[in-house]
Motif scaffolding. Sequence first.
Motif, short mmCIF file in Angstrom:
data_model
loop_
_atom_site.label_atom_id
_atom_site.label_comp_id
_atom_site.label_asym_id
_atom_site.label_seq_id
_atom_site.Cartn_x
_atom_site.Cartn_y
_atom_site.Cartn_z
N VAL A 235 24.90 11.64 -1.25
CA VAL A 235 23.91 10.61 -1.54
C VAL A 235 22.51 11.23 -1.42
O VAL A 235 22.19 11.83 -0.39
N PRO A 236 21.67 11.10 -2.44
CA PRO A 236 20.34 11.70 -2.39
C PRO A 236 19.40 10.95 -1.46
O PRO A 236 19.68 9.82 -1.05
N SER A 237 18.30 11.58 -1.11
CA SER A 237 17.28 10.93 -0.28
C SER A 237 16.71 9.73 -1.04
O SER A 237 16.77 9.66 -2.27
N ARG A 238 16.14 8.80 -0.28
CA ARG A 238 15.65 7.56 -0.89
C ARG A 238 14.40 7.10 -0.17
O ARG A 238 14.30 7.20 1.06
N THR A 239 13.44 6.58 -0.93
CA THR A 239 12.24 5.97 -0.38
C THR A 239 12.21 4.49 -0.74
O THR A 239 12.39 4.14 -1.91
N SER A 240 12.00 3.64 0.25
CA SER A 240 11.94 2.18 0.04
C SER A 240 10.58 1.68 0.50
O SER A 240 10.09 2.07 1.56
N ILE A 241 9.99 0.81 -0.31
CA ILE A 241 8.65 0.30 -0.01
C ILE A 241 8.65 -1.22 -0.16
O ILE A 241 9.21 -1.76 -1.11
N VAL A 242 8.02 -1.89 0.80
CA VAL A 242 7.79 -3.32 0.72
C VAL A 242 6.30 -3.58 0.93
O VAL A 242 5.70 -3.08 1.89
N GLY A 243 5.70 -4.32 0.04
CA GLY A 243 4.32 -4.79 0.19
C GLY A 243 4.33 -6.31 0.14
O GLY A 243 4.59 -6.88 -0.93
N GLN A 244 4.08 -6.97 1.25
CA GLN A 244 4.29 -8.41 1.35
C GLN A 244 3.03 -9.16 1.74
O GLN A 244 2.38 -8.86 2.75
N GLY A 245 2.66 -10.15 0.96
CA GLY A 245 1.57 -11.07 1.30
C GLY A 245 2.12 -12.26 2.06
O GLY A 245 3.25 -12.71 1.80
N ARG A 246 1.32 -12.78 3.01
CA ARG A 246 1.76 -13.90 3.84
C ARG A 246 0.64 -14.93 3.97
O ARG A 246 -0.52 -14.58 4.16
N LEU A 247 1.04 -16.19 3.88
CA LEU A 247 0.07 -17.29 4.01
C LEU A 247 0.74 -18.42 4.79
O LEU A 247 1.80 -18.90 4.39
N GLY A 248 0.14 -18.82 5.90
CA GLY A 248 0.73 -19.88 6.71
C GLY A 248 -0.12 -20.22 7.90
O GLY A 248 -1.35 -20.06 7.87
N GLY A 249 0.52 -20.69 8.95
CA GLY A 249 -0.23 -21.05 10.15
C GLY A 249 0.65 -21.73 11.18
O GLY A 249 1.86 -21.91 10.98
N LYS A 250 0.02 -22.10 12.30
CA LYS A 250 0.70 -22.78 13.39
C LYS A 250 -0.14 -23.97 13.84
O LYS A 250 -1.37 -23.96 13.72
N VAL A 251 0.56 -24.95 14.41
CA VAL A 251 -0.09 -26.11 15.02
C VAL A 251 0.52 -26.29 16.41
O VAL A 251 1.74 -26.34 16.55
N GLY A 252 -0.34 -26.34 17.42
CA GLY A 252 0.14 -26.50 18.79
C GLY A 252 -0.53 -27.66 19.50
O GLY A 252 -1.62 -28.12 19.09
N TYR A 253 0.09 -28.13 20.57
CA TYR A 253 -0.44 -29.23 21.36
C TYR A 253 -0.34 -28.85 22.84
O TYR A 253 0.77 -28.65 23.35
N THR A 254 -1.47 -28.72 23.52
CA THR A 254 -1.50 -28.24 24.90
C THR A 254 -1.30 -29.38 25.89
O THR A 254 -1.98 -30.41 25.82
N ILE A 255 -0.34 -29.17 26.79
CA ILE A 255 -0.07 -30.11 27.88
C ILE A 255 -0.17 -29.31 29.17
O ILE A 255 0.69 -28.50 29.48
N ASP A 256 -1.26 -29.52 29.91
CA ASP A 256 -1.55 -28.71 31.09
C ASP A 256 -1.61 -27.23 30.67
O ASP A 256 -2.41 -26.88 29.84
N ASN A 257 -0.73 -26.39 31.22
CA ASN A 257 -0.75 -24.96 30.88
C ASN A 257 0.33 -24.57 29.87
O ASN A 257 0.61 -23.39 29.68
#
Length: 334
Positions: A235-257
């Motif tokens: 099996v010959p050598s192989r090069t694999s490439i991933v270029g990935q864009g990401r778009l998102g976020g998080k929402v949190g709610y704080t209760i004490d600590n």
Amino acid sequence: MRRTTAFCAPFLSLALAGLLNAGPALAQSSPSSPWRDSSGPFAATAPGVTVAQGAGQGGGTESTPTPTPTGRSQPGTPGNPAVWFSAGWTNLQNSFPGTAYHGNSYNGAVGGDAQIGDRLILGLAVSGEGTILDTTFNAGHLTTTGAGLNPYAVYTLTDHFYVDALVGWSWLTNDLDRSNGAVTASYDSFRWLGNLNLTGRFIEGPWQFLPTVGYLYVHQNDDAYTERGTGAASVPSRTSIVGQGRLGGKVGYTIDNVTPYVGARWEHNFVQPNVTIAPGVPGGSPSSSREGAFVQVGMNADFKGGFSGGIEFNTMQKSDQATYGILGNVRYAF
């Protein structure tokens, strides 16, 4: 005085991964031919995630599922160091008959960082990984183990935005078999990756909002190898490439600590490996979709004496592929 912000730590966001996080890319996948693993750009970049999580990122710099922030003060005292440990487990599944596999990936990282001036944090982490897959499409198995070095940085732009970056180098060893163990082989891989994110941080009472946009680049070189056994091939050598864009976020709610949160992101592979299925293999070719959806739910907490930590459950869903994972971390700020 330490001001806790358990959900909006000023830092990166695998990752890894993982990228990533789509599972192995198959270069040669007919039952009668060798399977060249490209798990680096997909499953194996999870160490970047554990690095990002342990370091306390609030955005998305990682090589795989977005890590959770861990409660570092924002801003911290210049020169004040911190150390951390992070670990994760991911179940990997591919349902397409010609490339089907399932298995688990285990990842861990230890690191430390310090704040330089009022806006900059610099850190370094050492990561380890292990992935064990049943490659059902060729009646075989793949085991990957390795270690990596991962420097990272976070720069606070304003009260509401910061940039985080992560680079990493990993050295991997791969052992595989196919045809029910009749053919075996081993080979080495080298992977490097880079991740850059822009994250917002907005607080309204107990609510916290972290929108994130980022880009992940993963480059992996697999050495050539010669199989052993009946029907063995070169099996010959192989090069694999991933270029990935990401778009998102998080929402949190704080209760004490404690801050429970939910998050999601859309992932688009601008660059990804091609999957070649040999003629005559049942099922045709797998999906060439470049889109993926990632969903997470977790909780972060600040404890007494400078300790903080978090836990997260997540899943990535893509055509023919899925991952299910859990991440945890503990951090201590001096």
